[in-house]
Design an enzyme around this catalytic site. Structure first.
Site, PDB file in Angstrom:
ATOM      1  N   GLN A 132      -0.673  -4.479  -0.828  1.00 14.66           N
ATOM      2  CA  GLN A 132      -0.673  -5.602  -1.560  1.00 14.66           C
ATOM      3  C   GLN A 132      -1.955  -6.056  -2.187  1.00 14.66           C
ATOM      4  O   GLN A 132      -3.074  -6.050  -1.634  1.00 14.66           O
ATOM      5  CB  GLN A 132      -0.082  -6.703  -0.621  1.00 14.66           C
ATOM      6  CG  GLN A 132       0.040  -8.225  -1.381  1.00 14.66           C
ATOM      7  CD  GLN A 132       1.260  -8.096  -2.424  1.00 14.66           C
ATOM      8  OE1 GLN A 132       2.276  -7.633  -2.051  1.00 14.66           O
ATOM      9  NE2 GLN A 132       1.030  -8.658  -3.766  1.00 14.66           N
ATOM     10  N   ASP A 183       4.471   1.754  -6.714  1.00 10.95           N
ATOM     11  CA  ASP A 183       3.985   0.644  -7.691  1.00 10.95           C
ATOM     12  C   ASP A 183       3.448   1.295  -9.101  1.00 10.95           C
ATOM     13  O   ASP A 183       3.302   0.560 -10.090  1.00 10.95           O
ATOM     14  CB  ASP A 183       2.558  -0.245  -7.045  1.00 10.95           C
ATOM     15  CG  ASP A 183       2.998  -1.502  -6.493  1.00 10.95           C
ATOM     16  OD1 ASP A 183       3.804  -2.050  -7.176  1.00 10.95           O
ATOM     17  OD2 ASP A 183       2.099  -1.818  -5.737  1.00 10.95           O
ATOM     18  N   LYS A 206       9.374  -9.163  -0.238  1.00 12.64           N
ATOM     19  CA  LYS A 206       9.717  -7.442  -0.467  1.00 12.64           C
ATOM     20  C   LYS A 206      10.470  -7.089   0.766  1.00 12.64           C
ATOM     21  O   LYS A 206      11.478  -6.318   0.755  1.00 12.64           O
ATOM     22  CB  LYS A 206       8.375  -6.923  -0.494  1.00 12.64           C
ATOM     23  CG  LYS A 206       7.891  -7.188  -1.895  1.00 12.64           C
ATOM     24  CD  LYS A 206       6.408  -6.486  -2.140  1.00 12.64           C
ATOM     25  CE  LYS A 206       5.671  -7.107  -3.681  1.00 12.64           C
ATOM     26  NZ  LYS A 206       4.529  -6.869  -3.724  1.00 12.64           N
TER      27      LYS A 206
END
Ligand code: NDP
Length: 284
Positions: free
Chosen positions: A96, A119, A52
């Protein structure tokens, strides 16, 4: 033989568009910023986080990485999120997953400001997606929709069968297909006669996590097949949820694994971060 839907090429095109947009925003003195928070040292999570970061750097997106030890308290993590929610350089916050067992995952996801929830996992954003007015779309399902768009697959009136009902892939992709006017069937482990249901699909989206569970002979002639599954078999080989070799003889278009949906997920994370920065710049 089916057209192979090249996720790498589609992702590369989108990333170039994102890079250009980041440059344009830069002229307005706005640089999109993403904070990535990793708790603990799960090797797979480490790999994702570094992918990322690399993708952000290539797109010109500022990224800030927080690597916290596995014994970080829930309170410390909540305080960090609170700081990031108020940090003006940060347009997106990504925690994460999975988190260590002593941390309540939903509490953390709900602490992220919905305006920075790139997200798309915050219940507010889940609700907005469900009511047809999304603020952020979750990255993997969004990537699936972009792939369908890339091959000019109009979903209006089509039978879409989604296999898998997870909150991160199956459910949101079903909602997105519904928003595109498809007739959607959502399957799971209790579905009776999966082969029969799969056989009705004009568009099949598999997100199960079982190597080649979906047999090639189940696929309707001419169907479009999007395989989200990533399953390791043996030491090195990756396969999807669909039996690729047999399915590609019946489908009109199909995604490979690897090189299909995989490269799209991070791309859509960049895209969501850019969108958020555009809002900060008063553009959206
Ligand atoms: P989950 O394990 O959260 O969900 C799997 C779903 O599959 C569940 O709804 C489950 O049903 C269903 N299922 C399991 N067995 C069967 C079966 N025999 N028949 C029908 N349905 C079944 O997985 P995720 O959604 O997180 O991920 C799915 C796959 O996608 C994985 O391989 C994952 O690695 C991959 N993935 C890939 C990404 C990418 O970027 N390419 C990103 C995210 C995921 P039930 O609800 O009844 O248990």
């Amino acid at each position: 033989m089916a057209e192979i839907i090249d996720g790498k090429a589609i992702a590369a095109r989108l990333r170039e568009e994102i890079r250009q947009e980041v440059l344009r925003l830069g002229q307005k003195k706005v640089t999109p910023g993403l904070a990535v928070v990793l708790v603990g040292d799960d090797p797979a999570s480490r790999v994702y986080v570094s992918m990322k970061e690399k993708a952000c750097a290539e797109a010109g997106i500022y990224s800030d990485e927080y690597k916290l030890p596995a014994d970080t308290s829930e309170q410390t993590l909540l305080e960090l999120i609170d700081r990031l929610n108020r940090d003006e350089r940060i347009d997106g916050i990504l925690v994460q997953l999975p988190l260590p067992d002593h941390i309540d995952e939903s509490k953390i996801l709900e602490a992220i400001s919905p305006q920075k929830d790139v997200d798309g996992f915050h219940p507010y954003n889940v609700g907005r997606l469900a009511t047809g007015n999304p603020l952020f779309k979750p990255c993997t399902p969004y990537g699936v929709m972009k792939m369908l768009e890339a091959i000019d697959c109009d979903l209006t009136g089509k039978e879409v069968v989604v296999v898998g009902r997870s909150n991160i892939v199956g459910k949101p992709v079903a909602l997105m297909c519904l928003a595109r006017h498809a007739t959607v069937t959502l399957c799971h482990s209790r579905t009776r006669d999966l082969a029969e249901v799969v056989g009705r699909a004009d568009v099949l989206i598999a997100a199960v996590g079982r190597p080649e569970l979906i047999r090639g002979e189940w696929i309707k002639e001419g169907a479009v097949v999007i395989d989200v599954g990533v399953n390791r078999v043996g030491e090195k080989k990756l396969v999807g949820d669909v039996e690729f070799a047999a399915a590609s003889k019946r489908a009109s278009a199909i995604t490979p694994v690897p090189g299909g949906v995989g490269p799209m997920t991070i791309t859509m994370l960049l895209y969501n971060t850019l969108e958020s920065a555009r809002r900060r710049a008063g553009e959206a």
